[in-house]
Motif scaffolding. Sequence first.
Motif, mmCIF file in Angstrom:
data_model
loop_
_atom_site.group_PDB
_atom_site.id
_atom_site.type_symbol
_atom_site.label_atom_id
_atom_site.label_comp_id
_atom_site.label_asym_id
_atom_site.label_seq_id
_atom_site.Cartn_x
_atom_site.Cartn_y
_atom_site.Cartn_z
ATOM 1 N N GLY A 1 -8.030 8.519 1.072
ATOM 2 C CA GLY A 1 -7.680 8.811 -0.207
ATOM 3 C C GLY A 1 -6.447 8.292 -0.945
ATOM 4 O O GLY A 1 -6.484 8.458 -2.134
ATOM 5 N N TYR A 2 -5.245 7.916 -0.067
ATOM 6 C CA TYR A 2 -4.262 7.529 -0.269
ATOM 7 C C TYR A 2 -4.179 6.177 -1.311
ATOM 8 O O TYR A 2 -4.199 6.102 -2.220
ATOM 9 C CB TYR A 2 -2.593 7.466 0.086
ATOM 10 N N GLY A 3 -5.192 5.470 -0.649
ATOM 11 C CA GLY A 3 -5.706 3.997 -1.119
ATOM 12 C C GLY A 3 -6.005 4.123 -2.519
ATOM 13 O O GLY A 3 -5.916 3.426 -3.642
ATOM 14 N N PHE A 4 -7.164 5.313 -2.655
ATOM 15 C CA PHE A 4 -8.052 5.354 -4.229
ATOM 16 C C PHE A 4 -6.511 6.308 -4.658
ATOM 17 O O PHE A 4 -6.867 5.858 -6.390
ATOM 18 C CB PHE A 4 -8.822 6.082 -3.984
ATOM 19 N N ALA A 5 -5.669 6.824 -4.633
ATOM 20 C CA ALA A 5 -4.899 6.937 -5.462
ATOM 21 C C ALA A 5 -3.923 6.374 -6.411
ATOM 22 O O ALA A 5 -3.612 6.819 -6.713
ATOM 23 C CB ALA A 5 -3.863 8.799 -4.880
ATOM 24 N N ARG A 6 -3.295 5.965 -5.228
ATOM 25 C CA ARG A 6 -2.187 4.766 -4.982
ATOM 26 C C ARG A 6 -2.048 3.387 -5.257
ATOM 27 O O ARG A 6 -0.851 2.924 -5.764
ATOM 28 C CB ARG A 6 -0.627 5.142 -3.928
ATOM 29 N N PHE A 7 -3.414 2.955 -5.148
ATOM 30 C CA PHE A 7 -3.147 2.038 -5.390
ATOM 31 C C PHE A 7 -4.551 0.969 -6.497
ATOM 32 O O PHE A 7 -5.627 2.116 -6.466
ATOM 33 C CB PHE A 7 -4.052 0.797 -4.270
ATOM 34 N N THR A 8 -4.367 -0.063 -6.940
ATOM 35 C CA THR A 8 -5.701 -0.337 -8.082
ATOM 36 C C THR A 8 -5.779 -1.202 -7.594
ATOM 37 O O THR A 8 -5.100 -2.481 -7.475
ATOM 38 C CB THR A 8 -4.791 -1.118 -9.604
ATOM 39 N N PHE A 9 -7.060 -2.023 -7.385
ATOM 40 C CA PHE A 9 -7.593 -2.637 -7.643
ATOM 41 C C PHE A 9 -9.137 -3.231 -8.034
ATOM 42 O O PHE A 9 -9.535 -2.300 -8.097
ATOM 43 C CB PHE A 9 -7.624 -2.688 -4.974
ATOM 44 N N ILE A 10 -9.738 -4.279 -7.215
ATOM 45 C CA ILE A 10 -10.694 -4.842 -7.616
ATOM 46 C C ILE A 10 -12.164 -4.162 -7.309
ATOM 47 O O ILE A 10 -12.160 -3.802 -5.915
ATOM 48 C CB ILE A 10 -11.052 -6.259 -7.876
ATOM 49 N N GLY A 11 -13.130 -2.994 -7.872
ATOM 50 C CA GLY A 11 -13.335 -1.987 -7.372
ATOM 51 C C GLY A 11 -13.467 -1.273 -7.531
ATOM 52 O O GLY A 11 -13.944 -0.078 -6.140
ATOM 53 N N ASN A 12 -12.085 -0.638 -7.197
ATOM 54 C CA ASN A 12 -11.997 0.648 -6.709
ATOM 55 C C ASN A 12 -12.423 1.717 -7.368
ATOM 56 O O ASN A 12 -12.860 2.359 -6.882
ATOM 57 C CB ASN A 12 -9.894 0.589 -7.391
#
Length: 283
Positions: A100-111
């Motif tokens: 959940g932290y990764g989805f909320a704080r990082f923008t990446f391909i396929g997010n």
Amino acid sequence: MTTTTTRPRRRDRRYASPGAHAFAILLLLGTLLPFAWMVLSAFKTPMELNGVDKRLLPSGFYLGNFEKIADTNFFTYFLNSVIVAAATTTIALLLAILAGYGFARFTFIGNRGMLLIVVAAQMFPAVMLAIPLFITVKTLGLLDSLAGLILVYISFALPFCIWLMRNYFMAVPVETEEAAFIDGCSRFRALWQVVLPPAMPGVMAAAVFTIIQVWEEFLYANTFIDTDAKRTLSVGLNSLIGEFTTDWGRLLAAGVLVMIPVLAIFGYLQRYVTQIAGGGVKG
């Protein structure tokens, strides 16, 4: 010279209509009456349960039904359920916090695509996933084991927990995290000490969801566990129902004992669930 006094404005209070109150009362009674009947029937004597002595309420607090539970493997089932629920909740929450932290704080391909997959995973019926999960658990050599059941339950609980934690982390201001970076915090330290505390209501709500789902789940527990000593409560209680006769007193007494841990946990953590219901999460 005249002075004018301002009167405090009265807040407009809107009360629900009598019909809404009546509907809420009927809904509450419809929810509570089955549980009340189960609790009262657990203290009835066999003659009262079988209809020989026709009483709506028990004549006294008959404890024989609870004593009969000792003749079964109820406490083994109870311990297995506690182990499975505790392990599933702990592992699922740790993974959900990180994801959940990764989805909320990082923008990446396929997010966004991965997030949609997480949401879509909640829409599949449990029966549809039983065969693929069975093949996976069998390939891993974890059939008829609590570890295999825990693995299945983690996959079942993760989508909702990840979605919930992502929304809570989105509501935490990024500035507080950036201030922690300036003070020398690493990414993981900032997560656990700065970002996670404001999101604790989401963690507790996810824990309530996971515990309740695991505690009452029957399909997967009945599919992946064959040994009686490894059964959980849902399957164990079902085994108390005989082919020709059933000791309803013992079964009802066991049902009362099964309810107590869930009611205690939910009663302690319900304030976090009401925060979500009251709009405590920003999408």
